[in-house]
Design a protein around this motif. Structure first.
Motif, PDB file in Angstrom:
ATOM      1  N   VAL A 129      -2.149  -3.099  -0.914  1.00  0.00           N
ATOM      2  CA  VAL A 129      -1.033  -3.511  -0.071  1.00  0.00           C
ATOM      3  C   VAL A 129       0.204  -3.741  -0.929  1.00  0.00           C
ATOM      4  O   VAL A 129       1.316  -3.304  -0.589  1.00  0.00           O
ATOM      5  CB  VAL A 129      -1.391  -4.772   0.725  1.00  0.00           C
ATOM      6  CG1 VAL A 129      -0.171  -5.292   1.478  1.00  0.00           C
ATOM      7  CG2 VAL A 129      -2.539  -4.480   1.684  1.00  0.00           C
ATOM      8  N   ALA A 130       0.030  -4.437  -2.062  1.00  0.00           N
ATOM      9  CA  ALA A 130       1.155  -4.696  -2.959  1.00  0.00           C
ATOM     10  C   ALA A 130       1.708  -3.401  -3.517  1.00  0.00           C
ATOM     11  O   ALA A 130       2.925  -3.221  -3.646  1.00  0.00           O
ATOM     12  CB  ALA A 130       0.715  -5.621  -4.090  1.00  0.00           C
ATOM     13  N   GLY A 131       0.800  -2.468  -3.849  1.00  0.00           N
ATOM     14  CA  GLY A 131       1.243  -1.183  -4.373  1.00  0.00           C
ATOM     15  C   GLY A 131       2.060  -0.409  -3.363  1.00  0.00           C
ATOM     16  O   GLY A 131       3.084   0.194  -3.698  1.00  0.00           O
ATOM     17  N   LEU A 132       1.616  -0.415  -2.108  1.00  0.00           N
ATOM     18  CA  LEU A 132       2.367   0.278  -1.061  1.00  0.00           C
ATOM     19  C   LEU A 132       3.729  -0.375  -0.845  1.00  0.00           C
ATOM     20  O   LEU A 132       4.742   0.313  -0.659  1.00  0.00           O
ATOM     21  CB  LEU A 132       1.564   0.258   0.241  1.00  0.00           C
ATOM     22  CG  LEU A 132       0.306   1.143   0.260  1.00  0.00           C
ATOM     23  CD1 LEU A 132      -0.493   0.890   1.531  1.00  0.00           C
ATOM     24  CD2 LEU A 132       0.688   2.619   0.149  1.00  0.00           C
ATOM     25  N   ALA A 133       3.747  -1.704  -0.880  1.00  0.00           N
ATOM     26  CA  ALA A 133       5.020  -2.410  -0.733  1.00  0.00           C
ATOM     27  C   ALA A 133       5.962  -2.057  -1.874  1.00  0.00           C
ATOM     28  O   ALA A 133       7.163  -1.864  -1.674  1.00  0.00           O
ATOM     29  CB  ALA A 133       4.779  -3.918  -0.692  1.00  0.00           C
ATOM     30  N   ALA A 134       5.398  -1.981  -3.097  1.00  0.00           N
ATOM     31  CA  ALA A 134       6.213  -1.618  -4.247  1.00  0.00           C
ATOM     32  C   ALA A 134       6.785  -0.216  -4.087  1.00  0.00           C
ATOM     33  O   ALA A 134       7.944   0.045  -4.437  1.00  0.00           O
ATOM     34  CB  ALA A 134       5.388  -1.728  -5.528  1.00  0.00           C
ATOM     35  N   GLN A 135       5.977   0.715  -3.569  1.00  0.00           N
ATOM     36  CA  GLN A 135       6.463   2.083  -3.351  1.00  0.00           C
ATOM     37  C   GLN A 135       7.628   2.097  -2.368  1.00  0.00           C
ATOM     38  O   GLN A 135       8.636   2.798  -2.570  1.00  0.00           O
ATOM     39  CB  GLN A 135       5.332   2.967  -2.843  1.00  0.00           C
ATOM     40  CG  GLN A 135       4.281   3.291  -3.902  1.00  0.00           C
ATOM     41  CD  GLN A 135       3.136   4.119  -3.344  1.00  0.00           C
ATOM     42  OE1 GLN A 135       3.214   4.610  -2.204  1.00  0.00           O
ATOM     43  NE2 GLN A 135       2.095   4.274  -4.138  1.00  0.00           N
ATOM     44  N   ARG A 136       7.521   1.331  -1.304  1.00  0.00           N
ATOM     45  CA  ARG A 136       8.607   1.281  -0.326  1.00  0.00           C
ATOM     46  C   ARG A 136       9.876   0.709  -0.957  1.00  0.00           C
ATOM     47  O   ARG A 136      10.986   1.181  -0.693  1.00  0.00           O
ATOM     48  CB  ARG A 136       8.196   0.442   0.885  1.00  0.00           C
ATOM     49  CG  ARG A 136       7.179   1.133   1.802  1.00  0.00           C
ATOM     50  CD  ARG A 136       7.090   0.438   3.154  1.00  0.00           C
ATOM     51  NE  ARG A 136       6.571  -0.918   3.036  1.00  0.00           N
ATOM     52  CZ  ARG A 136       5.282  -1.217   3.096  1.00  0.00           C
ATOM     53  NH1 ARG A 136       4.364  -0.272   3.237  1.00  0.00           N
ATOM     54  NH2 ARG A 136       4.892  -2.477   2.995  1.00  0.00           N
ATOM     55  N   LEU A 137       9.703  -0.290  -1.804  1.00  0.00           N
ATOM     56  CA  LEU A 137      10.862  -0.880  -2.476  1.00  0.00           C
ATOM     57  C   LEU A 137      11.473   0.101  -3.468  1.00  0.00           C
ATOM     58  O   LEU A 137      12.702   0.181  -3.618  1.00  0.00           O
ATOM     59  CB  LEU A 137      10.461  -2.181  -3.184  1.00  0.00           C
ATOM     60  CG  LEU A 137      10.136  -3.354  -2.248  1.00  0.00           C
ATOM     61  CD1 LEU A 137       9.493  -4.496  -3.022  1.00  0.00           C
ATOM     62  CD2 LEU A 137      11.407  -3.855  -1.546  1.00  0.00           C
TER      63      LEU A 137
END
Length: 246
Positions: free
Chosen positions: A3-11
């Motif tokens: 989840v954190a990785g996906l959030a980082a990708q969006r950022l």
């Protein structure tokens, strides 16, 4: 982590479209800080926020924390906490700065931060305990400093020298005894042995007179006579010396 990785990708995508976006940099810093085990990257993002928008008060607490707890850059952490308190003071910032100040051996300043935090959140049992613990550290530090000052003062106690067969004080003796009186005035827990010395073993009364001359002057200067214990001895000098009593 996913989840954190996906959030980082969006950022990352948001920052690719708008480099330097304050909120995106801040959010990515938080992800790197708390979820991606990347304190250097987090600090880089936080610093970019500070450079772009120094009035963004929320960034200074996590910037201080990443420097303090993860990177060990204590001076940078202190600077960040100071900026945070100046722009967006919070209980947590005061608490974390207080912890840092304790690490920097500044317990009195840390105690003020804990006291301020406690004013903001008086019902916090955790804060009450931290404040009490810090107060104990301050008391011990003050005792240690006082002990060192007393040791330094005792090491500087002078020797009063006399002419042969004399016990009268001259002007220089008075100056030295004024130093002793000042030490005794500052540290009221000190008791001194006042030891008159003669080189002639048959003139111990003279040694006693030398001790008594010094005591009488100190008493005139306001020293309690009970703090002074006279004695006369045979030795290798014509003098009066002082030594601390337990």
């Amino acid at each position: 982590f996913c989840v954190a990785g996906l959030a980082a990708q969006r950022l990352e995508q948001a920052l690719a479209r708008e480099p330097g976006h304050t909120e995106a940099l801040y959010e990515r810093g938080l992800l790197r800080h708390h979820h991606l085990s990347d304190p250097d990257g987090a600090r880089q993002d936080y610093m970019a926020v500070v450079a772009g928008e120094p009035s963004f008060g929320a960034v200074y607490l996590p910037l201080g924390d990443v420097n303090h707890y993860l990177l060990g850059d204590l001076e940078a952490a202190l600077e960040a906490y100071d900026s945070g308190i100046a722009r967006a003071p919070s209980v947590q910032t005061y608490m974390n700065r207080a912890e840092l100040l304790l690490r920097l051996d500044k317990p009195e300043v840390a105690l003020r931060d804990y006291a301020t935090a406690l004013e903001l959140e008086p019902a916090s049992a955790d804060l009450q305990e931290r404040h009490a613990r810090c107060k104990r550290v301050v008391v011990e530090a003050q005792k240690l400093r006082a002990k060192h000052r007393i040791q330094d003062a005792l090491a500087s106690l002078p020797t009063i020298e006399f002419q042969r067969n004399r016990h009268e004080l001259d002007a220089h003796d008075v100056e030295l005894l004024n130093e002793v009186a000042s030490i005794l005035s500052e540290f009221d827990m000190i008791r001194l042995g006042v030891i008159g010395i003669t080189v002639n073993p048959h003139k111990l009364p003279l040694a006693n007179l030398r001790a008594e001359a010094c005591i009488q002057y100190l008493v005139k200067r306001g020293v309690d006579r009970e703090r002074l214990e006279p004695s006369g001895v045979h030795g290798d000098k014509m003098a009066t010396e002082f030594e601390p009593l337990d």
